[in-house]
Design a protein around this motif. Structure first.
Motif, mmCIF file in Angstrom:
data_model
loop_
_atom_site.group_PDB
_atom_site.id
_atom_site.type_symbol
_atom_site.label_atom_id
_atom_site.label_comp_id
_atom_site.label_asym_id
_atom_site.label_seq_id
_atom_site.Cartn_x
_atom_site.Cartn_y
_atom_site.Cartn_z
ATOM 1 N N ARG A 164 0.836 -1.212 0.000
ATOM 2 C CA ARG A 164 0.000 0.000 0.000
ATOM 3 C C ARG A 164 0.867 1.257 0.000
ATOM 4 O O ARG A 164 0.530 2.251 -0.655
ATOM 5 C CB ARG A 164 -0.925 0.001 1.219
ATOM 6 N N TRP A 165 1.979 1.205 0.734
ATOM 7 C CA TRP A 165 2.853 2.380 0.800
ATOM 8 C C TRP A 165 3.450 2.680 -0.576
ATOM 9 O O TRP A 165 3.476 3.828 -1.013
ATOM 10 C CB TRP A 165 3.963 2.125 1.819
ATOM 11 N N VAL A 166 3.899 1.656 -1.274
ATOM 12 C CA VAL A 166 4.542 1.854 -2.570
ATOM 13 C C VAL A 166 3.566 2.396 -3.608
ATOM 14 O O VAL A 166 3.895 3.298 -4.388
ATOM 15 C CB VAL A 166 5.165 0.531 -3.077
ATOM 16 N N PHE A 167 2.354 1.856 -3.636
ATOM 17 C CA PHE A 167 1.436 2.184 -4.733
ATOM 18 C C PHE A 167 0.377 3.230 -4.384
ATOM 19 O O PHE A 167 -0.209 3.827 -5.292
ATOM 20 C CB PHE A 167 0.739 0.905 -5.219
ATOM 21 N N LEU A 168 0.126 3.460 -3.089
ATOM 22 C CA LEU A 168 -0.970 4.361 -2.738
ATOM 23 C C LEU A 168 -0.546 5.582 -1.937
ATOM 24 O O LEU A 168 -1.307 6.551 -1.855
ATOM 25 C CB LEU A 168 -2.041 3.596 -1.932
ATOM 26 N N SER A 169 0.641 5.560 -1.340
ATOM 27 C CA SER A 169 1.026 6.673 -0.485
ATOM 28 C C SER A 169 1.567 7.844 -1.293
ATOM 29 O O SER A 169 2.516 7.681 -2.062
ATOM 30 C CB SER A 169 2.089 6.222 0.526
ATOM 31 N N PRO A 170 1.001 9.036 -1.127
ATOM 32 C CA PRO A 170 1.532 10.204 -1.844
ATOM 33 C C PRO A 170 2.890 10.644 -1.301
ATOM 34 O O PRO A 170 3.625 11.363 -1.971
ATOM 35 C CB PRO A 170 0.468 11.285 -1.593
ATOM 36 N N GLN A 171 3.247 10.191 -0.093
ATOM 37 C CA GLN A 171 4.515 10.606 0.504
ATOM 38 C C GLN A 171 5.711 9.844 -0.048
ATOM 39 O O GLN A 171 6.854 10.211 0.223
ATOM 40 C CB GLN A 171 4.480 10.409 2.032
ATOM 41 N N ILE A 172 5.489 8.782 -0.816
ATOM 42 C CA ILE A 172 6.625 7.975 -1.269
ATOM 43 C C ILE A 172 7.575 8.777 -2.152
ATOM 44 O O ILE A 172 8.778 8.563 -2.153
ATOM 45 C CB ILE A 172 6.144 6.705 -2.009
ATOM 46 N N ALA A 173 7.031 9.751 -2.890
ATOM 47 C CA ALA A 173 7.875 10.578 -3.758
ATOM 48 C C ALA A 173 8.876 11.406 -2.954
ATOM 49 O O ALA A 173 9.909 11.817 -3.473
ATOM 50 C CB ALA A 173 7.010 11.492 -4.624
ATOM 51 N N GLU A 174 8.576 11.639 -1.670
ATOM 52 C CA GLU A 174 9.488 12.396 -0.828
ATOM 53 C C GLU A 174 10.688 11.555 -0.393
ATOM 54 O O GLU A 174 11.704 12.086 0.035
ATOM 55 C CB GLU A 174 8.748 12.905 0.413
ATOM 56 N N HIS A 175 10.556 10.232 -0.479
ATOM 57 C CA HIS A 175 11.598 9.347 0.029
ATOM 58 C C HIS A 175 12.357 8.608 -1.069
ATOM 59 O O HIS A 175 13.523 8.278 -0.886
ATOM 60 C CB HIS A 175 10.984 8.318 0.989
ATOM 61 N N LEU A 176 11.700 8.329 -2.201
ATOM 62 C CA LEU A 176 12.337 7.563 -3.264
ATOM 63 C C LEU A 176 12.174 8.287 -4.591
ATOM 64 O O LEU A 176 11.128 8.862 -4.873
ATOM 65 C CB LEU A 176 11.708 6.167 -3.380
ATOM 66 N N SER A 177 13.225 8.247 -5.422
ATOM 67 C CA SER A 177 13.120 8.789 -6.772
ATOM 68 C C SER A 177 12.215 7.897 -7.602
ATOM 69 O O SER A 177 11.876 6.777 -7.205
ATOM 70 C CB SER A 177 14.510 8.852 -7.411
ATOM 71 N N ASP A 178 11.829 8.371 -8.797
ATOM 72 C CA ASP A 178 10.961 7.566 -9.661
ATOM 73 C C ASP A 178 11.622 6.237 -10.018
ATOM 74 O O ASP A 178 10.966 5.189 -10.055
ATOM 75 C CB ASP A 178 10.630 8.342 -10.942
ATOM 76 N N GLU A 179 12.930 6.289 -10.291
ATOM 77 C CA GLU A 179 13.644 5.066 -10.645
ATOM 78 C C GLU A 179 13.679 4.090 -9.469
ATOM 79 O O GLU A 179 13.438 2.886 -9.629
ATOM 80 C CB GLU A 179 15.062 5.405 -11.088
ATOM 81 N N GLU A 180 13.979 4.617 -8.266
ATOM 82 C CA GLU A 180 14.017 3.775 -7.078
ATOM 83 C C GLU A 180 12.632 3.203 -6.788
ATOM 84 O O GLU A 180 12.490 2.024 -6.448
ATOM 85 C CB GLU A 180 14.498 4.590 -5.874
ATOM 86 N N LYS A 181 11.606 4.026 -6.922
ATOM 87 C CA LYS A 181 10.244 3.554 -6.674
ATOM 88 C C LYS A 181 9.879 2.442 -7.642
ATOM 89 O O LYS A 181 9.253 1.445 -7.252
ATOM 90 C CB LYS A 181 9.250 4.709 -6.808
ATOM 91 N N GLY A 182 10.279 2.593 -8.915
ATOM 92 C CA GLY A 182 9.967 1.569 -9.901
ATOM 93 C C GLY A 182 10.602 0.235 -9.563
ATOM 94 O O GLY A 182 9.956 -0.816 -9.655
ATOM 95 N N ARG A 183 11.875 0.262 -9.164
ATOM 96 C CA ARG A 183 12.566 -0.981 -8.799
ATOM 97 C C ARG A 183 11.948 -1.611 -7.557
ATOM 98 O O ARG A 183 11.746 -2.827 -7.498
ATOM 99 C CB ARG A 183 14.050 -0.709 -8.562
ATOM 100 N N PHE A 184 11.660 -0.764 -6.580
ATOM 101 C CA PHE A 184 11.086 -1.259 -5.332
ATOM 102 C C PHE A 184 9.686 -1.830 -5.562
ATOM 103 O O PHE A 184 9.319 -2.867 -4.997
ATOM 104 C CB PHE A 184 11.044 -0.115 -4.311
ATOM 105 N N ALA A 185 8.905 -1.156 -6.407
ATOM 106 C CA ALA A 185 7.557 -1.629 -6.710
ATOM 107 C C ALA A 185 7.596 -2.987 -7.387
ATOM 108 O O ALA A 185 6.854 -3.909 -7.022
ATOM 109 C CB ALA A 185 6.831 -0.610 -7.591
#
Length: 276
Positions: free
Chosen positions: A152-173
């Protein structure tokens, strides 16, 4: 046995294997990528009719020998092989996801005063964490219980952009969804896990796209760059460690290279937690 999931998994994996990878000639036009059904049947030493029925979700209960042959024919990784066996209903006593965390594990993460650490279950629910994890991840203690979930944090939290770059978020997702696929096969009767998947399919097109790919891989060590508002960029080594005798739990540790700027940033974060 989950016939529909097994059928989809077989089709997805077949599409990813090229003839050259298994020593077959690749000539001729192919309507779809990957191996043909008759090629998989040939490699696995079974009839084409039997394999077609498996891919159509109407086959008989495959034996361990059949599953092993399919795993070899499709060049499955160890994680994918285990997932295949789970989908086929081979574990006689399916494991379950429990809600408790052993006291010894709670003591351990408490004593890790300079290392962000938390305990996560097979659904991605955060079951326990120490103050450093709370500080690094942006206030876990302030989140409602339903938000204390990695997916839920990875895909629904608006705060994730504050902690991970788009590239990092993509890999983590991608890694998180592949890991959840493993859990879905391992714990087919867990209603909370089934509800989580249904919720995410309804709410997140990005999750649905990754889920449809049937990638299967247990999360282990990975490098992750975290951007913290107080101390800046921290390049971490995220270590995911299985808990002995508790396959439904894992210990997650965030470490840094000793003496690096990230190490100093983590120590600065530690000082902030002491002064707050």
């Amino acid at each position: 046995m989950n016939r529909d999931e097994l059928a989809e998994f077989l089709r997805a994996r077949r599409a990813r294997v090229t003839p050259a990878e298994v020593g077959l000639p690749g000539g001729g036009r192919r309507r779809t990528p990957g191996l043909r059904r008759q090629e998989v049947a040939q490699l696995a030493g079974m009839s084409i009719d039997y394999y077609i029925r498996l891919e159509q979700g109407r086959g008989p209960h495959p034996s361990r020998q059949v599953l092993g042959a399919l795993a070899r024919a499709l060049l499955l990784t160890q994680d994918e092989r285990t997932h295949l066996f789970h989908l086929a209903g081979q574990p006689l006593d399916p494991p379950r996801i429990r809600e408790d965390v052993p006291a010894s594990l709670l003591h351990l993460i408490t004593f890790l005063e300079e290392v962000p650490a938390y305990v996560v279950n097979a659904r991605g629910d955060l079951r326990a964490w120490n103050p450093m994890a709370d500080a690094l991840m942006g206030g876990l203690s302030t989140l409602p219980p339903e938000r204390l979930n990695v997916i839920r944090w990875v895909f629904l939290s608006p705060q994730i952009a504050e902690h991970l770059s788009d590239e990092e978020k993509g890999r983590f997702a991608r890694a998180s969804v592949a890991d959840l696929r493993v859990s879905a096969g391992r714990y087919p009767d867990d209603r909370a896990l089934q509800a989580l998947v249904a919720e995410m399919l309804a709410l997140s097109p990005a999750f649905a796209e990754l889920w449809a790919q049937h990638d299967v891989e247990i999360r282990r060590e990975q490098r992750k760059q975290v951007v913290h508002p107080a101390v800046g960029v921290i390049d971490t080594i995220c270590q995911v460690m299985p808990v002995p005798d508790r396959d439904d739990l894992r210990l997650v540790l965030y470490t840094t290279e000793p003496g690096s700027p990230s190490h100093r940033a983590l120590r600065e974060l530690r000082q902030l937690t002491l002064s707050s």
